[in-house]
Every structure is written in C-alpha cells, then in structure tokens.
Design an enzyme around this catalytic site. Structure first.
Site, mmCIF file in Angstrom:
data_model
loop_
_atom_site.group_PDB
_atom_site.id
_atom_site.type_symbol
_atom_site.label_atom_id
_atom_site.label_comp_id
_atom_site.label_asym_id
_atom_site.label_seq_id
_atom_site.Cartn_x
_atom_site.Cartn_y
_atom_site.Cartn_z
ATOM 1 N N SER A 10 88.011 -25.678 54.987
ATOM 2 C CA SER A 10 88.159 -26.638 56.078
ATOM 3 C C SER A 10 89.131 -26.074 57.108
ATOM 4 O O SER A 10 90.320 -25.902 56.827
ATOM 5 C CB SER A 10 88.678 -27.976 55.552
ATOM 6 O OG SER A 10 89.030 -28.785 56.664
ATOM 7 N N HIS A 35 83.938 -25.220 57.515
ATOM 8 C CA HIS A 35 83.867 -26.678 57.633
ATOM 9 C C HIS A 35 84.708 -27.122 58.829
ATOM 10 O O HIS A 35 85.900 -26.816 58.911
ATOM 11 C CB HIS A 35 84.371 -27.312 56.332
ATOM 12 C CG HIS A 35 84.234 -28.797 56.276
ATOM 13 N ND1 HIS A 35 83.045 -29.437 55.991
ATOM 14 C CD2 HIS A 35 85.153 -29.783 56.464
ATOM 15 C CE1 HIS A 35 83.239 -30.745 55.991
ATOM 16 N NE2 HIS A 35 84.515 -30.988 56.289
ATOM 17 N N ASP A 37 86.072 -30.272 60.994
ATOM 18 C CA ASP A 37 86.302 -31.712 60.950
ATOM 19 C C ASP A 37 86.469 -32.282 62.351
ATOM 20 O O ASP A 37 87.482 -32.043 63.021
ATOM 21 C CB ASP A 37 87.544 -32.007 60.102
ATOM 22 C CG ASP A 37 87.261 -31.822 58.620
ATOM 23 O OD1 ASP A 37 86.329 -32.481 58.115
ATOM 24 O OD2 ASP A 37 87.945 -31.004 57.974
ATOM 25 N N MET A 39 86.998 -35.499 64.522
ATOM 26 C CA MET A 39 87.503 -36.873 64.379
ATOM 27 C C MET A 39 87.763 -37.456 65.769
ATOM 28 O O MET A 39 88.200 -36.733 66.667
ATOM 29 C CB MET A 39 88.819 -36.875 63.594
ATOM 30 C CG MET A 39 88.736 -36.178 62.250
ATOM 31 S SD MET A 39 90.298 -36.361 61.349
ATOM 32 C CE MET A 39 90.036 -35.221 60.001
ATOM 33 N N HIS A 68 81.520 -31.958 60.275
ATOM 34 C CA HIS A 68 81.695 -33.252 59.605
ATOM 35 C C HIS A 68 82.200 -34.239 60.647
ATOM 36 O O HIS A 68 83.333 -34.144 61.111
ATOM 37 C CB HIS A 68 82.691 -33.057 58.451
ATOM 38 C CG HIS A 68 83.053 -34.306 57.724
ATOM 39 N ND1 HIS A 68 84.151 -34.384 56.896
ATOM 40 C CD2 HIS A 68 82.467 -35.528 57.675
ATOM 41 C CE1 HIS A 68 84.231 -35.614 56.375
ATOM 42 N NE2 HIS A 68 83.228 -36.321 56.852
ATOM 43 N N MET A 70 83.560 -37.459 61.772
ATOM 44 C CA MET A 70 84.261 -38.699 61.440
ATOM 45 C C MET A 70 84.484 -39.446 62.742
ATOM 46 O O MET A 70 85.594 -39.492 63.285
ATOM 47 C CB MET A 70 85.580 -38.369 60.710
ATOM 48 C CG MET A 70 85.345 -37.922 59.282
ATOM 49 S SD MET A 70 86.708 -36.961 58.607
ATOM 50 C CE MET A 70 86.301 -35.359 59.265
ATOM 51 N N MET A 143 82.817 -38.033 50.000
ATOM 52 C CA MET A 143 84.255 -37.876 50.280
ATOM 53 C C MET A 143 85.048 -38.150 49.008
ATOM 54 O O MET A 143 84.849 -39.174 48.347
ATOM 55 C CB MET A 143 84.703 -38.849 51.373
ATOM 56 C CG MET A 143 84.271 -38.479 52.784
ATOM 57 S SD MET A 143 84.759 -36.811 53.306
ATOM 58 C CE MET A 143 86.548 -36.920 53.294
ATOM 59 N N ASP A 177 84.529 -33.150 49.451
ATOM 60 C CA ASP A 177 85.508 -32.850 50.493
ATOM 61 C C ASP A 177 86.765 -33.681 50.288
ATOM 62 O O ASP A 177 86.719 -34.909 50.366
ATOM 63 C CB ASP A 177 84.849 -33.171 51.853
ATOM 64 C CG ASP A 177 85.745 -32.883 53.050
ATOM 65 O OD1 ASP A 177 86.841 -32.323 52.874
ATOM 66 O OD2 ASP A 177 85.323 -33.224 54.182
HETATM 67 C C1 DX5 Z 1 89.539 -35.000 55.570
HETATM 68 C C2 DX5 Z 1 88.636 -33.862 55.947
HETATM 69 C C3 DX5 Z 1 88.698 -32.707 55.037
HETATM 70 C C4 DX5 Z 1 90.063 -32.071 54.896
HETATM 71 C C5 DX5 Z 1 90.153 -31.509 53.503
HETATM 72 O O1 DX5 Z 1 89.192 -36.124 56.294
HETATM 73 O O2 DX5 Z 1 87.285 -34.317 55.984
HETATM 74 O O3 DX5 Z 1 87.713 -31.739 55.368
HETATM 75 O O4 DX5 Z 1 90.312 -31.056 55.821
HETATM 76 O O5 DX5 Z 1 91.427 -31.003 53.303
HETATM 77 P P1 DX5 Z 1 92.052 -30.759 51.866
HETATM 78 O O6 DX5 Z 1 91.172 -29.753 51.172
HETATM 79 O O7 DX5 Z 1 93.405 -30.251 52.159
HETATM 80 O O8 DX5 Z 1 92.042 -32.068 51.149
HETATM 81 ZN ZN ZN Z 2 85.648 -32.803 56.187
#
Ligand code: DX5
Ligand code: ZN
Length: 226
Positions: A10, A35, A37, A39, A68, A70, A143, A177
């Site tokens: 990530s 990956h 993220d 948001m 991903h 969010m 998740m 994840d």
């Molecule tokens: C959280 C993200 C993850 C996050 C995971 O909302 O979707 O992808 O970066 O990080 P770790 O592996 O540190 O939990």
């Molecule tokens: Zn994620």
C-alpha cells in the site's frame, strides 16, 4: 493449483514526495501490484490522492495500479481514473447499493478491472449479487480494518467472510487490506485470501523484500492444495 498470489504494497505508507522511486523500490522487492488508496475525506475522514497523482505515477511505471476507492461517489472517479491509467478500480459496496451495475459497466468500458470492497461491519451476503450479476466484479476486497488509515490492528473476525467467499467462489480474486504482515498473513492465507495489501509492515521493515516473499509463500502454501 488454486489462485495466484498477488502481493500489493500500500503506497499510503510510502514517502509520497518520492512516489515514483518508492513504487520502483517495491517492484524491485518483488511486489506484484501497487495498491493506491484514494480517499475523499467524506466516506472516510482521511484525504489522500486522486487521478492526477495516478496519472503522474503512470508516467514512471507500467505496474498494475490497484486503486481502492474510499469515496462517496465512485462513479465520478471512473472517467478520470481510466484516463489517468489506473488498472483496477475497487469501489465500496456501502455507497454503491443502487448503481453497481452501471458502475461496473463503466469501469470495464474504461479498460479497468472492477472490484468491490466491504467494511468490517458489512455482511458478506451484500457482495454476492455483484459477483453473480450480468456485469460481475472480478475481485472482492474484504477490509480487515476500518478503512481510512494505515497502521491499524488486523481484525481476525473478518476472516469468516473470507472463508465464506472462498468456499463459494474457488477461483475468485479475494483481497485483504489492513494490518497484514508476518504475524497475520497465515490467518488470511488459510482463510483463502490470495491478494494481500500491506502498508506499514512492508514499508516499516528493514528488509521489505523478505516480508513480501514471506507473505507470498504463505498464500502459495495454501493455494497449492487446491
Ligand atoms: C486503509 C487502507 C489500507 C492501508 C493499509 O484504509 O485501505 O490500504 O494503507 O495499511 P496497513 O497495512 O498499514 O494496515
Ligand atoms: Zn486500501
């Protein structure tokens, strides 16, 4: 042989000021996917990156960018992310109950691979229609922490959902994840997950390649028995 292992660091845990070199470093360490993220500060309290950053990174790498989303309005992101060069587009079922058919069609028409994600409190049954529908998603992201931040503690109770999915769909890509690393990977792998997202455990390790390889072996060990 079951499904292939995909290890996806990530990039949320990377140094965003050096994103291209951090991405290359992960690929050199054996990562399959990156990956990303995305948001919006609304679906989750945190605000990260969007299409412009994906577009910039795409100029530096051919890697599979596993996005991903969010966000509250994933439909608004399909066109810009498609143009930016995203590879996978995983939206959340909690915000797409009414329009997932249209969403999946649009994602595919932009050349991306559709996936659906669910929060720890969302029942697994909610994603079954999206796997079995006319325009099926190609991956389910379970998740294993509340979405929003890296570095949280893995929630083992989410493994029941992974087990149920794997039993029902032996060849589906199932991604996990949140809180994955050397101490939790075996729980996820034995439940049937094959796509592993890991941020802090990979970026925080002195030897990221070793962590990636350990997680891959754990998945492969389980999948070879299928
Ligand atoms: C959280 C993200 C993850 C996050 C995971 O909302 O979707 O992808 O970066 O990080 P770790 O592996 O540190 O939990
Ligand atoms: Zn994620």
């Amino acid at each position: 042989m079951g499904v292939a292992a995909k290890i996806a660091p990530s990039m949320l845990s990377s140094d965003f000021a050096n994103l291209a070199s951090e991405a290359q470093r992960m690929l050199d360490c054996g990562a399959d996917w990156l990956h990303m993220d995305i948001m919006d500060g609304h679906f989750v309290p945190n605000l990260t990156i969007g299409a412009p950053v994906i577009e910039s990174l795409r100029k530096h790498t051919k890697a599979y960018l596993d996005c991903h989303l969010m966000v509250t309005n994933p439909l608004d992101y399909v066109e810009p992310l498609g143009k930016a060069g995203a590879s996978g587009f995983t939206f959340h079922v909690e915000v797409s109950r009414d329009n997932w058919g249209e969403l999946v069609q649009r994602i595919k028409s932009k050349g991306m691979r559709p996936g659906v994600s669910l929060k720890p409190g969302t029942p697994i049954e909610e994603v079954y229609p999206l796997i079995e529908g006319e325009y099926p998603v190609e991956m389910v992201l379970v998740m294993t922490v509340e979405p929003g931040f890296g570095g949280q503690k893995f929630m083992p109770e989410t493994m029941d959902k992974v087990r149920a999915l794997r039993k029902k769909y032996p060849s589906l890509d199932i991604e996990v994840d949140g809180g994955l690393g050397p101490s939790t990977i075996d729980m996820a792998a034995s439940a049937g997950a094959n796509c592993i997202v890991a941020g802090s455990s990979v970026f925080g390790a002195p030897d990221s390649a070793q962590v990636i390889s350990l997680m891959r072996k754990s998945v492969e060990e389980v999948q070879k028995n299928y």
